[in-house]
Each structure stands twice: as structure tokens, then as C-alpha cells.
Write a protein that holds these residues in place. Structure first.
Motif, PDB file in Angstrom:
ATOM      1  N   LYS A 191     -18.252  -2.876   5.526  1.00  0.00           N
ATOM      2  CA  LYS A 191     -19.067  -3.406   5.832  1.00  0.00           C
ATOM      3  C   LYS A 191     -20.226  -2.596   5.205  1.00  0.00           C
ATOM      4  O   LYS A 191     -21.270  -2.912   5.556  1.00  0.00           O
ATOM      5  N   GLU A 192     -20.032  -2.613   7.553  1.00  0.00           N
ATOM      6  CA  GLU A 192     -21.468  -2.077   8.166  1.00  0.00           C
ATOM      7  C   GLU A 192     -21.420  -0.342   7.960  1.00  0.00           C
ATOM      8  O   GLU A 192     -22.486  -0.285   7.423  1.00  0.00           O
ATOM      9  N   LYS A 193     -20.196   0.241   7.062  1.00  0.00           N
ATOM     10  CA  LYS A 193     -20.515   1.977   6.816  1.00  0.00           C
ATOM     11  C   LYS A 193     -20.418   1.742   5.260  1.00  0.00           C
ATOM     12  O   LYS A 193     -21.210   3.070   4.873  1.00  0.00           O
ATOM     13  N   ASN A 194     -20.608   0.461   4.579  1.00  0.00           N
ATOM     14  CA  ASN A 194     -20.950   0.367   3.137  1.00  0.00           C
ATOM     15  C   ASN A 194     -19.581   1.343   2.169  1.00  0.00           C
ATOM     16  O   ASN A 194     -20.713   1.812   1.403  1.00  0.00           O
ATOM     17  N   TRP A 195     -18.574   1.403   3.074  1.00  0.00           N
ATOM     18  CA  TRP A 195     -16.937   1.939   2.056  1.00  0.00           C
ATOM     19  C   TRP A 195     -16.830   0.743   1.189  1.00  0.00           C
ATOM     20  O   TRP A 195     -16.464  -0.159   1.376  1.00  0.00           O
ATOM     21  N   ASP A 196     -16.286   1.709   0.256  1.00  0.00           N
ATOM     22  CA  ASP A 196     -16.355   0.169  -0.821  1.00  0.00           C
ATOM     23  C   ASP A 196     -14.260   0.107  -0.613  1.00  0.00           C
ATOM     24  O   ASP A 196     -14.273  -0.776  -1.434  1.00  0.00           O
ATOM     25  N   LYS A 197     -13.922   1.053   0.539  1.00  0.00           N
ATOM     26  CA  LYS A 197     -11.908   0.613   0.405  1.00  0.00           C
ATOM     27  C   LYS A 197     -11.934   0.782   1.986  1.00  0.00           C
ATOM     28  O   LYS A 197     -13.031   1.799   2.836  1.00  0.00           O
ATOM     29  N   THR A 198     -10.533   0.466   2.463  1.00  0.00           N
ATOM     30  CA  THR A 198     -10.315   0.389   3.510  1.00  0.00           C
ATOM     31  C   THR A 198      -9.213   1.472   3.734  1.00  0.00           C
ATOM     32  O   THR A 198      -8.320   1.002   2.109  1.00  0.00           O
ATOM     33  N   PHE A 199      -7.835   1.886   4.196  1.00  0.00           N
ATOM     34  CA  PHE A 199      -6.664   2.280   4.143  1.00  0.00           C
ATOM     35  C   PHE A 199      -5.966   1.360   5.277  1.00  0.00           C
ATOM     36  O   PHE A 199      -6.294   1.568   6.227  1.00  0.00           O
ATOM     37  N   TRP A 200      -4.432   0.976   4.368  1.00  0.00           N
ATOM     38  CA  TRP A 200      -3.616   0.261   4.748  1.00  0.00           C
ATOM     39  C   TRP A 200      -2.508   0.949   5.085  1.00  0.00           C
ATOM     40  O   TRP A 200      -2.091   1.588   3.953  1.00  0.00           O
ATOM     41  N   ALA A 201      -1.620   1.730   5.947  1.00  0.00           N
ATOM     42  CA  ALA A 201      -0.654   2.186   6.045  1.00  0.00           C
ATOM     43  C   ALA A 201       0.653   1.708   6.326  1.00  0.00           C
ATOM     44  O   ALA A 201       0.697   0.833   7.558  1.00  0.00           O
ATOM     45  N   PHE A 202       2.178   1.087   5.368  1.00  0.00           N
ATOM     46  CA  PHE A 202       2.509   0.294   6.073  1.00  0.00           C
ATOM     47  C   PHE A 202       3.773   0.967   5.825  1.00  0.00           C
ATOM     48  O   PHE A 202       4.405   2.035   4.984  1.00  0.00           O
ATOM     49  N   ASP A 203       4.606   0.877   6.730  1.00  0.00           N
ATOM     50  CA  ASP A 203       5.766   0.939   7.177  1.00  0.00           C
ATOM     51  C   ASP A 203       7.336   0.538   6.328  1.00  0.00           C
ATOM     52  O   ASP A 203       6.522  -0.923   5.538  1.00  0.00           O
ATOM     53  N   ILE A 204       8.285   0.220   6.406  1.00  0.00           N
ATOM     54  CA  ILE A 204       9.108   0.105   5.519  1.00  0.00           C
ATOM     55  C   ILE A 204       9.896  -0.873   6.167  1.00  0.00           C
ATOM     56  O   ILE A 204      10.498  -2.239   6.553  1.00  0.00           O
ATOM     57  N   HIS A 205      11.472  -0.223   6.375  1.00  0.00           N
ATOM     58  CA  HIS A 205      12.098  -1.166   7.340  1.00  0.00           C
ATOM     59  C   HIS A 205      11.219  -1.839   9.127  1.00  0.00           C
ATOM     60  O   HIS A 205      10.729  -0.949   9.713  1.00  0.00           O
ATOM     61  N   GLU A 206      11.995  -2.683   9.249  1.00  0.00           N
ATOM     62  CA  GLU A 206      11.791  -4.062  10.146  1.00  0.00           C
ATOM     63  C   GLU A 206      10.489  -3.928   9.599  1.00  0.00           C
ATOM     64  O   GLU A 206       9.642  -4.505  11.574  1.00  0.00           O
ATOM     65  N   THR A 207      10.060  -4.003   8.855  1.00  0.00           N
ATOM     66  CA  THR A 207       8.168  -3.954   8.619  1.00  0.00           C
ATOM     67  C   THR A 207       7.731  -5.203   7.932  1.00  0.00           C
ATOM     68  O   THR A 207       7.988  -5.993   7.409  1.00  0.00           O
ATOM     69  N   ILE A 208       8.605  -4.855   5.836  1.00  0.00           N
ATOM     70  CA  ILE A 208       8.750  -5.051   4.769  1.00  0.00           C
ATOM     71  C   ILE A 208      10.086  -5.467   4.510  1.00  0.00           C
ATOM     72  O   ILE A 208      10.175  -6.523   3.786  1.00  0.00           O
ATOM     73  N   ILE A 209      10.662  -4.797   5.203  1.00  0.00           N
ATOM     74  CA  ILE A 209      12.375  -4.908   4.224  1.00  0.00           C
ATOM     75  C   ILE A 209      13.372  -4.935   5.428  1.00  0.00           C
ATOM     76  O   ILE A 209      13.008  -4.548   6.634  1.00  0.00           O
ATOM     77  N   LYS A 210      14.598  -5.540   5.498  1.00  0.00           N
ATOM     78  CA  LYS A 210      15.398  -5.492   6.263  1.00  0.00           C
ATOM     79  C   LYS A 210      16.200  -4.772   6.166  1.00  0.00           C
ATOM     80  O   LYS A 210      16.824  -4.325   4.998  1.00  0.00           O
ATOM     81  N   PRO A 211      16.486  -4.035   7.203  1.00  0.00           N
ATOM     82  CA  PRO A 211      17.597  -2.684   7.304  1.00  0.00           C
ATOM     83  C   PRO A 211      18.702  -3.152   6.910  1.00  0.00           C
ATOM     84  O   PRO A 211      19.473  -4.172   7.665  1.00  0.00           O
ATOM     85  N   ASN A 212      19.709  -1.635   6.728  1.00  0.00           N
ATOM     86  CA  ASN A 212      21.005  -2.381   5.743  1.00  0.00           C
ATOM     87  C   ASN A 212      21.449  -1.630   6.907  1.00  0.00           C
ATOM     88  O   ASN A 212      23.087  -1.310   7.040  1.00  0.00           O
TER      89      ASN A 212
END
Length: 137
Positions: A14-35
């Protein structure tokens, strides 16, 4: 907690008038339970991870980066699996939207504002609920 990083990213945008931010997502033990299988990718979501990522996928002000050490053939399977669940990523293991300039070199370390990574302190059992509250605002 991840909410501090999200709030900071939105305030900075908002302060810098950006139209988006960037989010990085790991998969294992963050989104999905590892097998820990060498033959089959895991597909069990942590509680509320699927719902949170579906909400985030609908936001035009968030560019989503899948940030994983998975093998290329596994990444294709994950991307297909996530698409089946209406979860979408803009980039994988990089951010071509941000180029290197005087203040930052992004050829080997992609630029992101928020990192969802268990090794960086993200708790998939507690943090997804807080993420949902923030992205619904």
C-alpha cells in the motif's frame, strides 16, 4: 507468526503503491503432510491449508510461488493435484516478475514478501487459521 509477515507485506504494498505481493510456499510439512515415499507424492492436507490456499488463489494482489525441493516430475504431479483442488501457483522455485537491480540480485534467490516454510517457523497446525482470517479481510 506468519501473520506479521503478511501484514507487513500488505502495508508495504500500500505504501509503495504495488499492485501485488509475492508469497512463497513450501509443500512438505507446510501444506501437505509428508509420506516419505519414493513412489507416491503425499496428498493429505494439513487442517485448513486447502481452504486457505483456495482463498489466496483467488486474490489478484498475491503472486504465489511454489518453493520446493521436489523433483521436476513430482512438481508436475503437485501442480496437477493442487489445480484439482482449485489452488493455483504463478511460478515454481523462482520469481521472473522481479529482476535484479542495484538494490537486489534475484538470479539465485527469488524475491518474495512472505515465506510459508516449516523450517522458518511456520506451524501448519496453528498458522493456517490465522492466514484465513487475514486474507478474508
Amino acid at each position: 507468526m506468519i501473520t506479521r509477515a503478511i501484514k507487513k507485506a500488505f502495508a508495504q504494498a500500500k505504501e509503495k503503491n504495488w499492485d501485488k505481493t509475492f508469497w512463497a510456499f513450501d509443500i512438505h510439512e507446510t501444506i501437505i503432510k509428508p509420506n516419505w515415499s519414493e513412489h507416491k507424492i503425499p496428498t493429505e492436507f494439513y487442517p485448513l491449508a486447502k481452504e486457505a490456499l483456495q482463498l489466496i488463489s483467488k486474490r489478484k494482489d498475491v503472486s504465489r510461488i511454489l518453493f520446493t525441493c521436489s523433483h521436476p516430475n513430482e512438481i508436475e504431479k503437485y501442480l496437477a493435484f493442487f489445480r484439482e483442488h482449485d489452488i493455483h501457483f504463478d511460478h515454481v522455485n523462482g520469481n521472473p516478475e522481479i529482476i535484479s537491480k542495484k538494490y537486489g540480485y534475484y538470479e539465485k534467490k527469488p524475491y518474495f514478501n512472505v515465506l510459508f516454510e516449516d523450517k522458518a517457523g511456520f506451524d501448519p497446525y496453528e498458522d493456517w487459521e490465522e492466514v484465513i482470517k487475514l486474507v478474508k479481510e
